[in-house]
Design a protein around this motif. Sequence first.
Motif, mmCIF file in Angstrom:
data_model
loop_
_atom_site.group_PDB
_atom_site.id
_atom_site.type_symbol
_atom_site.label_atom_id
_atom_site.label_comp_id
_atom_site.label_asym_id
_atom_site.label_seq_id
_atom_site.Cartn_x
_atom_site.Cartn_y
_atom_site.Cartn_z
ATOM 1 N N GLY A 27 -9.092 1.130 -25.870
ATOM 2 C CA GLY A 27 -10.012 0.238 -26.579
ATOM 3 C C GLY A 27 -10.852 1.062 -27.546
ATOM 4 O O GLY A 27 -11.052 2.270 -27.347
ATOM 5 N N SER A 28 -11.328 0.417 -28.619
ATOM 6 C CA SER A 28 -12.145 1.208 -29.546
ATOM 7 C C SER A 28 -13.493 1.545 -28.925
ATOM 8 O O SER A 28 -14.154 2.485 -29.353
ATOM 9 N N ASP A 29 -13.904 0.835 -27.890
ATOM 10 C CA ASP A 29 -15.136 1.230 -27.202
ATOM 11 C C ASP A 29 -15.013 2.663 -26.669
ATOM 12 O O ASP A 29 -15.954 3.453 -26.768
ATOM 13 N N ALA A 42 -13.738 -3.025 -36.773
ATOM 14 C CA ALA A 42 -13.147 -3.945 -35.796
ATOM 15 C C ALA A 42 -12.662 -5.250 -36.445
ATOM 16 O O ALA A 42 -11.711 -5.865 -35.974
ATOM 17 N N TYR A 43 -13.347 -5.676 -37.539
ATOM 18 C CA TYR A 43 -13.042 -6.988 -38.140
ATOM 19 C C TYR A 43 -12.510 -6.900 -39.558
ATOM 20 O O TYR A 43 -12.415 -7.913 -40.243
ATOM 21 N N ILE A 44 -12.162 -5.709 -40.033
ATOM 22 C CA ILE A 44 -11.849 -5.523 -41.452
ATOM 23 C C ILE A 44 -10.639 -6.352 -41.896
ATOM 24 O O ILE A 44 -10.557 -6.765 -43.056
ATOM 25 N N HIS A 84 -10.741 1.542 -35.586
ATOM 26 C CA HIS A 84 -10.104 0.221 -35.535
ATOM 27 C C HIS A 84 -9.797 -0.164 -34.085
ATOM 28 O O HIS A 84 -9.728 0.691 -33.210
ATOM 29 N N THR A 85 -9.561 -1.467 -33.887
ATOM 30 C CA THR A 85 -9.167 -1.957 -32.575
ATOM 31 C C THR A 85 -7.973 -2.905 -32.698
ATOM 32 O O THR A 85 -7.828 -3.573 -33.723
ATOM 33 N N LEU A 86 -7.163 -2.967 -31.654
ATOM 34 C CA LEU A 86 -6.091 -3.972 -31.619
ATOM 35 C C LEU A 86 -6.555 -5.252 -30.919
ATOM 36 O O LEU A 86 -5.787 -6.188 -30.726
ATOM 37 N N SER A 87 -7.860 -5.291 -30.554
ATOM 38 C CA SER A 87 -8.370 -6.426 -29.776
ATOM 39 C C SER A 87 -8.556 -7.692 -30.602
ATOM 40 O O SER A 87 -8.493 -8.790 -30.064
ATOM 41 N N LYS A 88 -8.842 -7.549 -31.899
ATOM 42 C CA LYS A 88 -9.200 -8.718 -32.682
ATOM 43 C C LYS A 88 -8.023 -9.177 -33.549
ATOM 44 O O LYS A 88 -7.379 -10.155 -33.223
ATOM 45 N N SER A 89 -7.731 -8.463 -34.624
ATOM 46 C CA SER A 89 -6.694 -8.962 -35.540
ATOM 47 C C SER A 89 -5.290 -8.862 -34.937
ATOM 48 O O SER A 89 -4.377 -9.512 -35.440
HETATM 49 C C1 LIG Z 1 -14.946 -5.818 -30.429
HETATM 50 C C2 LIG Z 1 -15.636 -4.646 -31.050
HETATM 51 C C3 LIG Z 1 -15.350 -3.339 -30.661
HETATM 52 C C4 LIG Z 1 -14.593 -3.027 -29.397
HETATM 53 O O1 LIG Z 1 -13.323 -3.310 -29.379
HETATM 54 P P1 LIG Z 1 -12.378 -2.869 -28.164
HETATM 55 O O2 LIG Z 1 -11.292 -2.166 -28.874
HETATM 56 O O3 LIG Z 1 -11.965 -4.140 -27.532
HETATM 57 O O4 LIG Z 1 -13.127 -1.958 -27.250
HETATM 58 C C5 LIG Z 1 -15.915 -2.299 -31.355
HETATM 59 N N1 LIG Z 1 -16.773 -2.512 -32.354
HETATM 60 C C6 LIG Z 1 -17.122 -3.749 -32.728
HETATM 61 C C7 LIG Z 1 -18.096 -3.937 -33.831
HETATM 62 C C8 LIG Z 1 -16.575 -4.845 -32.077
HETATM 63 O O5 LIG Z 1 -16.958 -6.078 -32.389
#
Ligand SMILES: *Cc1c(COP(=O)(O)O)cnc(C)c1O
Length: 353
Positions: free
Chosen positions: A85-87, A183-185, A206-211
């Motif tokens: 996760g990007s966290d 995360a939302y780009i 970046h994250t694979l959680s959203k897009s």
């Molecule tokens: C959702 C989010 C993350 C975390 O994403 P994960 O990859 O699910 O840990 C990081 N930064 C921002 C701004 C987010 O909204």
Amino acid sequence: MSRYWSAVVHGLTPYVPGEQPKLPNLVKLNTNENPYGPSPKALAALRGEVADSLRLYPDPSGDRLREAIAGFHGVTPGQVFVGNGSDEVLAHTFLALLKHDLPLLFPDISYSFYPVYCGLYGIDYRQLPLSESFEIRIDDYLQPNGGIIFPNPNAPTGRLLALSEIERLLQANGDSVVVIDEAYIDFGGVSAVALVDRYPQLLVVHTLSKSRSLAGLRVGYAIGQPALIEALNRVKDSFNSYPLDRLALAGGAAAMEDRAWFDETRNKVIATRTRLVSELEALGFEVLPSAANFVFARHSQHEGAALTAALRERSIIVRHFRNPPRIAPFMRITVGTDEECAALTGALREILG
Ligand SMILES: *Cc1c(COP(=O)(O)O)cnc(C)c1O
């Protein structure tokens, strides 16, 4: 509280994630998950990993996933760091690159995990107020600092900062790391990854959680020049050598390679966002311009907390932030499917009478 706790734990103020209620028929618009589900190719890759090979440890450096990410962005695998996760990527970044004598700078209204990491790692920080219209003002950041981080688009406002403003910051700020949390780009902005080759102090997360609709798989990554990536690897290999399991590595790589699914689903979210914004405006809401898969909206006559509670009674969950007080009138609403957004606006129409 317990006498067995370390002094560090006594001092922590942990992040509070959006709730994940297990109620049936919930319209869940509170944690910016993607309504369309992961790429079918990613799901097939995941199924392929459910095998006897799970007895073996995964690739500690995630080479195949890093190659897929590098291929997508047109960078080299040596410019890519992957994490759970990007966290987790952000956590390693705070310790590896943002902990210095001078304070870390970030906006007063931003991802609320940033001050939590500062607390965990003992990092001094300064929060700089967004403008009246909730925009990041780059001029405020042109001061001595130990690092700079902000999301772009920002969360929870959804507002996008132009790439030219990020480049202006990089030109003026060469002595500390600048982290852009993207995360939302993919829902409406241009990535700062294009600047990585020219700015050695830039790290893009970046994250694979959203897009890519894989919040449940836990895959995130950072792109920067190899010296920054090496710092992240030093922390990672001092913490957990195998942060990504075999499923995450295979599913993540397949998701990065499926450009068609990525484009189709993010374009659907963007189209629904446009409709949602005009419906909310018709109901008397002010909606900040959003380049994300959520909108931040306030009503002139109704408090955010009261509306959030009234929606909840109708099994619709959105996110409300009490602090800072300046954002208490707002609700953060995830862009769901057209049907979910219609349920939301229908309920609001009832509530507002
Ligand atoms: C959702 C989010 C993350 C975390 O994403 P994960 O990859 O699910 O840990 C990081 N930064 C921002 C701004 C987010 O909204």
